[in-house]
Design a protein around this motif. Structure first.
Motif, PDB file in Angstrom:
ATOM      1  N   THR A   1      -2.809   1.309  -5.113  1.00  0.00           N
ATOM      2  CA  THR A   1      -2.815   2.613  -5.764  1.00  0.00           C
ATOM      3  C   THR A   1      -4.152   2.852  -6.448  1.00  0.00           C
ATOM      4  O   THR A   1      -4.654   3.962  -6.508  1.00  0.00           O
ATOM      5  N   TYR A   2      -4.710   1.796  -6.981  1.00  0.00           N
ATOM      6  CA  TYR A   2      -5.938   1.923  -7.743  1.00  0.00           C
ATOM      7  C   TYR A   2      -7.148   2.141  -6.836  1.00  0.00           C
ATOM      8  O   TYR A   2      -8.194   2.583  -7.298  1.00  0.00           O
ATOM      9  N   LEU A   3      -7.003   1.840  -5.545  1.00  0.00           N
ATOM     10  CA  LEU A   3      -8.156   1.933  -4.658  1.00  0.00           C
ATOM     11  C   LEU A   3      -8.731   3.351  -4.569  1.00  0.00           C
ATOM     12  O   LEU A   3      -9.939   3.518  -4.452  1.00  0.00           O
ATOM     13  N   GLY A   4      -7.886   4.373  -4.645  1.00  0.00           N
ATOM     14  CA  GLY A   4      -8.370   5.750  -4.592  1.00  0.00           C
ATOM     15  C   GLY A   4      -9.339   6.028  -5.731  1.00  0.00           C
ATOM     16  O   GLY A   4     -10.523   6.321  -5.508  1.00  0.00           O
ATOM     17  N   PRO A   5      -8.858   5.921  -6.982  1.00  0.00           N
ATOM     18  CA  PRO A   5      -9.764   6.090  -8.116  1.00  0.00           C
ATOM     19  C   PRO A   5     -10.945   5.113  -8.074  1.00  0.00           C
ATOM     20  O   PRO A   5     -12.018   5.437  -8.554  1.00  0.00           O
ATOM     21  N   LEU A   6     -10.723   3.945  -7.489  1.00  0.00           N
ATOM     22  CA  LEU A   6     -11.798   2.952  -7.433  1.00  0.00           C
ATOM     23  C   LEU A   6     -12.979   3.475  -6.625  1.00  0.00           C
ATOM     24  O   LEU A   6     -14.136   3.314  -7.014  1.00  0.00           O
TER      25      LEU A   6
ATOM     26  N   VAL B   1      -8.322   9.122  -0.994  1.00  0.00           N
ATOM     27  CA  VAL B   1      -6.993   9.176  -1.608  1.00  0.00           C
ATOM     28  C   VAL B   1      -5.908   9.251  -0.530  1.00  0.00           C
ATOM     29  O   VAL B   1      -4.882   8.563  -0.598  1.00  0.00           O
ATOM     30  N   LEU B   2      -6.175  10.055   0.501  1.00  0.00           N
ATOM     31  CA  LEU B   2      -5.194  10.169   1.582  1.00  0.00           C
ATOM     32  C   LEU B   2      -5.026   8.827   2.303  1.00  0.00           C
ATOM     33  O   LEU B   2      -3.908   8.384   2.577  1.00  0.00           O
ATOM     34  N   LEU B   3      -6.147   8.169   2.556  1.00  0.00           N
ATOM     35  CA  LEU B   3      -6.090   6.872   3.241  1.00  0.00           C
ATOM     36  C   LEU B   3      -5.287   5.863   2.426  1.00  0.00           C
ATOM     37  O   LEU B   3      -4.498   5.089   2.961  1.00  0.00           O
ATOM     38  N   VAL B   4      -5.477   5.894   1.114  1.00  0.00           N
ATOM     39  CA  VAL B   4      -4.739   4.974   0.249  1.00  0.00           C
ATOM     40  C   VAL B   4      -3.241   5.218   0.363  1.00  0.00           C
ATOM     41  O   VAL B   4      -2.445   4.284   0.474  1.00  0.00           O
ATOM     42  N   ASP B   5      -2.862   6.496   0.373  1.00  0.00           N
ATOM     43  CA  ASP B   5      -1.442   6.808   0.490  1.00  0.00           C
ATOM     44  C   ASP B   5      -0.868   6.298   1.806  1.00  0.00           C
ATOM     45  O   ASP B   5       0.269   5.818   1.862  1.00  0.00           O
ATOM     46  N   ILE B   6      -1.666   6.413   2.867  1.00  0.00           N
ATOM     47  CA  ILE B   6      -1.180   5.924   4.160  1.00  0.00           C
ATOM     48  C   ILE B   6      -1.104   4.393   4.137  1.00  0.00           C
ATOM     49  O   ILE B   6      -0.129   3.800   4.603  1.00  0.00           O
ATOM     50  N   ALA B   7      -2.113   3.765   3.530  1.00  0.00           N
ATOM     51  CA  ALA B   7      -2.126   2.301   3.449  1.00  0.00           C
ATOM     52  C   ALA B   7      -0.913   1.787   2.695  1.00  0.00           C
ATOM     53  O   ALA B   7      -0.349   0.738   3.013  1.00  0.00           O
ATOM     54  N   TYR B   8      -0.485   2.547   1.706  1.00  0.00           N
ATOM     55  CA  TYR B   8       0.659   2.154   0.898  1.00  0.00           C
ATOM     56  C   TYR B   8       1.900   1.909   1.751  1.00  0.00           C
ATOM     57  O   TYR B   8       2.624   0.956   1.561  1.00  0.00           O
ATOM     58  N   THR B   9       2.115   2.799   2.725  1.00  0.00           N
ATOM     59  CA  THR B   9       3.313   2.671   3.552  1.00  0.00           C
ATOM     60  C   THR B   9       3.247   1.426   4.425  1.00  0.00           C
ATOM     61  O   THR B   9       4.270   0.876   4.807  1.00  0.00           O
TER      62      THR B   9
ATOM     63  N   ASP C   1       4.217  -1.488   1.777  1.00  0.00           N
ATOM     64  CA  ASP C   1       5.562  -1.435   1.209  1.00  0.00           C
ATOM     65  C   ASP C   1       6.496  -0.651   2.122  1.00  0.00           C
ATOM     66  O   ASP C   1       6.404   0.565   2.215  1.00  0.00           O
ATOM     67  N   PRO C   2       7.411  -1.347   2.801  1.00  0.00           N
ATOM     68  CA  PRO C   2       8.301  -0.666   3.734  1.00  0.00           C
ATOM     69  C   PRO C   2       9.244   0.308   3.046  1.00  0.00           C
ATOM     70  O   PRO C   2       9.828   1.164   3.703  1.00  0.00           O
ATOM     71  N   ARG C   3       9.408   0.195   1.723  1.00  0.00           N
ATOM     72  CA  ARG C   3      10.333   1.095   1.050  1.00  0.00           C
ATOM     73  C   ARG C   3       9.769   2.504   0.945  1.00  0.00           C
ATOM     74  O   ARG C   3      10.482   3.458   0.709  1.00  0.00           O
ATOM     75  N   ILE C   4       8.441   2.604   1.099  1.00  0.00           N
ATOM     76  CA  ILE C   4       7.808   3.908   0.957  1.00  0.00           C
ATOM     77  C   ILE C   4       7.566   4.503   2.328  1.00  0.00           C
ATOM     78  O   ILE C   4       6.944   3.889   3.187  1.00  0.00           O
TER      79      ILE C   4
END
Lengths: 331, 310
Positions: free
Chosen positions: B232-237, B288-296, B299-302
């Motif tokens: 999550t922090y990677l976007g702001p990073l 930011v968009l890439l981070v959101d995609i990476a999140y999924t 974490d399989p719950r997302i």
């Protein structure tokens, strides 16, 4: 009968900032092959610590096995190194935990979590382990196992997750299964299903079971023998019949009295055991139950009673069993 | 998923549009202009200059003109560097900045995670304290002080690395270190606290009860779960590294885009201010968009969906 497990005078302590918490203070018991033994007692009586010590799962430090020995399958667990324990955990002894919602890793598929043990202990290939995982899921009664095996824990319901936990624990056909309050976090109908499943699997596989619970109903349903713990000690042991029909220790009697009964009137208050268990930072010198015991005598405060044989199967640790107290107990 | 992405990309463009508009009008609202610093310009010449760069047109026409330019990705000529356009400057400066940024990002992520994991595994031992002292220093000492400090010791005193400029790999080390210090410290602390939480979870005990060794438990069961907040922090990073680069590039004399950006503001170089802002915004929004995609992926719950159910 052959003994699979024997616990001898086990003392376990935790070193905290406040001091040494003596969580288990001299516990003796054994488990025979193919037998289901229950350890009952209220929260904080040391039953979970005892169970986790059997697999050396307590964090050390702060935990420490102060004294005593655990003989599993003829070998001492206490002396084993961490590496040797890794070969026993999951393979020889399986464990089921209380809360299925938190005891599965949310980021790995259920199948993956079952397969881990198989790959490690039975040197299976991934494909073979996967086939076995599907088999295990079928065995614990999960429908569509081929599909379920690739799903994540959040796609399972609570009861299903506990079934998956059982599949993990039984994956390598352990000789001993430790179930630490396996039904506490489930609702009643699911509880019954899980218990039936465990009974069924025990019959099929012949594993010994240690069931840790505070639910006496569960005990009556599943177990051959009962160990009652209080304040880090075993205060009474016996067969299920002994404990339910002929309890000797006042604490056991209190526990049985406190079970809600269907035949009582609805507005009848429940019968609790008043008071709280002693602080194990400073455990009492005498019997731990003295402060809450209706029949406490002066001797109870000063001296700790030993386990005394009541019959060939039943033993209790209470001064009321002493010949000098027999009259009093009867009155 | 595709619907979600479409929606996200639409909002991406919307926010870019807002950024462009806001920057444009704020920039114009500041008194002065690109030619105020030149001495005694006769009025005719000033008028001619302004006409050349269309600064004499009404504001809304300039704005529409600029929007048109952005859509065709023609960011206009630079006012101060007469020989090059803004596109040229980005083409020249961005590879340098990207190199520095990527190096700093890698250092921050891998260094930070390693420090954090070690600190958590050796909780309350000297390794933990050392890692956390490093982290607190990295968080509390500003990058420009750290940069001068590095220059003094590593370049002047010991002469291990060149003090400034950008002429080869050894030139990249000091600025990358200075740039990554803060995010690395932050990631280390984040990883440590998450690892500690994850290690006390029941599923770690389950893994242990399966007979897995500490290495497998740490890598397979703990780190992955502990990394979710780090991602999550990677976007702001990315934003942090970009803005941090402005200062660091200036101190180390790195010919990157950040330097151009800072210079353009002091020079009131309208097109460069706009061009670099737009360019940075695009990178940020995409990150930011890439981070959101990476999140999924982690974490399989997302699951990415616009309904929130799926």
């Amino acid at each position: 009968m052959e003994r699979i497990l024997e616990v001898k005078d086990l003392h376990v302590s935790f070193h905290t900032y406040a001091g040494e918490v003596k969580a288990v203070r001299g516990v003796n018991f054994h488990v025979n092959k193919g037998e289901a033994v229950a350890i009952v007692g209220e929260s904080g009586c040391g039953k979970s610590v005892t169970a986790q010590t059997l697999m050396k799962l307590i964090p050390m430090p702060p935990g420490e096995i102060k004294k005593g020995d655990i003989i599993f399958n003829g070998e001492s667990i206490v002396k084993k190194s961490n590496k040797e324990m890794e070969a026993i955990r999951g393979k020889e002894i399986g464990m089921i935990f209380q809360d299925p919602m938190t005891s599965l890793n949310p980021t790995l598929t259920v199948g993956n979590q079952i397969m881990e043990g198989l790959i490690k202990h039975q040197k299976m290939t991934r494909a073979a382990a996967r086939a076995r995982a599907i088999e295990l899921l079928t065995m614990v009664g999960i429908p569509q196992p081929e599909k379920r095996v690739d799903q994540y824990p959040h796609e399972f319901s609570g009861g299903m997750r506990q079934r998956a936990m059982i599949a993990i624990a039984l994956a390598c056909s352990p000789k001993l299964l430790i179930a630490d309050e396996p039904t506490t976090a489930l609702d009643v109908t699911i509880q019954a299903q899980i218990l039936d499943l465990m009974k069924d699997l025990q019959k099929k596989t012949g594993t010994s079971i240690i069931l840790i619970t505070h639910d006496l109903g569960v005990v009556a349903e599943m177990c051959d023998r009962v160990i009652v713990m209080y304040a880090g000690k075993v205060i009474e042991t016996g067969t299920v019949d002994d404990i339910f029909y002929n309890p000797q220790h006042p604490y056991t009697k209190g526990l049985l009295r406190s079970v809600p009964r269907l035949d009582l009137k609805r507005d009848e208050p429940l019968t609790p055991i008043f008071g709280t268990p002693p602080d194990l930072l400073r455990p009492p010198v005498g019997c731990g139950f003295t402060a809450r015991c209706e029949s406490a005598m002066r001797v109870c405060q000063e001296y700790d009673p030993e386990l005394k044989e009541i019959s060939s199967t039943q033993r209790a640790a209470c001064w009321l069993q002493h010949p000098l107290a027999q009259n009093r107990a009867g009155s | 998923m595709i619907r979600y992405l479409g929606k996200r990309i639409f909002f991406m463009f919307l926010s870019l549009f807002l950024i462009v508009t806001a920057t444009f009008f704020i920039m114009k609202a500041v008194p002065g202009g690109p030619f105020t610093s030149e001495k005694n310009v006769p009025d005719e010449i000033r008028a001619a200059l302004e006409a050349k760069y269309k600064l004499n047109l009404p504001l809304h026409e300039q704005y529409l003109d600029y929007l048109k330019g952005i859509i065709t990705w023609d960011l206009g000529p630079s006012f101060t560097e007469k020989s090059s356009t803004v596109n040229d400057m980005i083409k020249r400066g961005f590879p340098v900045s990207a190199h520095l940024g990527a190096q700093a990002l890698l250092l921050a992520v891998f260094g930070g995670i390693t420090l954090g994991v070690i600190a958590a595994l050796k909780h309350n031992k000297w390794q933990d304290y050392t890692a956390m002292v490093i982290a607190v220093l990295g968080l509390s000492v500003p990058g420009f002080i750290l940069a001068s400090f590095y220059q003094y010791f590593f370049a002047i005193k010991w002469g291990w690395f060149p003090i400034a400029k950008w002429e080869g790999f050894e030139y990249t080390i000091l600025p990358s270190l200075a740039l990554s210090a803060m995010p690395m410290a932050f990631i280390a602390r984040l990883t440590r606290s998450n690892m500690l939480e994850v290690l006390s979870q029941d599923y770690i005990k389950t893994a242990k009860a399966k007979g897995l060794n500490t290495f497998t438990i740490t890598v397979k069961h703990a780190i992955r779960n502990a990394l979710l907040p780090v991602i999550t922090y990677l976007g702001p990073l990315v934003a942090n590294i970009l803005t941090g680069a402005f200062v660091i590039e200036r101190i180390f004399g790195v010919p990157g885009l950040g330097r151009e950006f800072v210079l353009s503001i002091t020079n009131r170089d309208y097109t460069v201010i706009m061009g670099t802002t737009v360019f940075y915004s695009i990178i940020l929004v995409a990150a930011v968009l890439l981070v959101d995609i990476a999140y999924t992926l982690v974490d399989p719950r997302i699951k990415l969906s616009d309904t929130g159910r799926e």
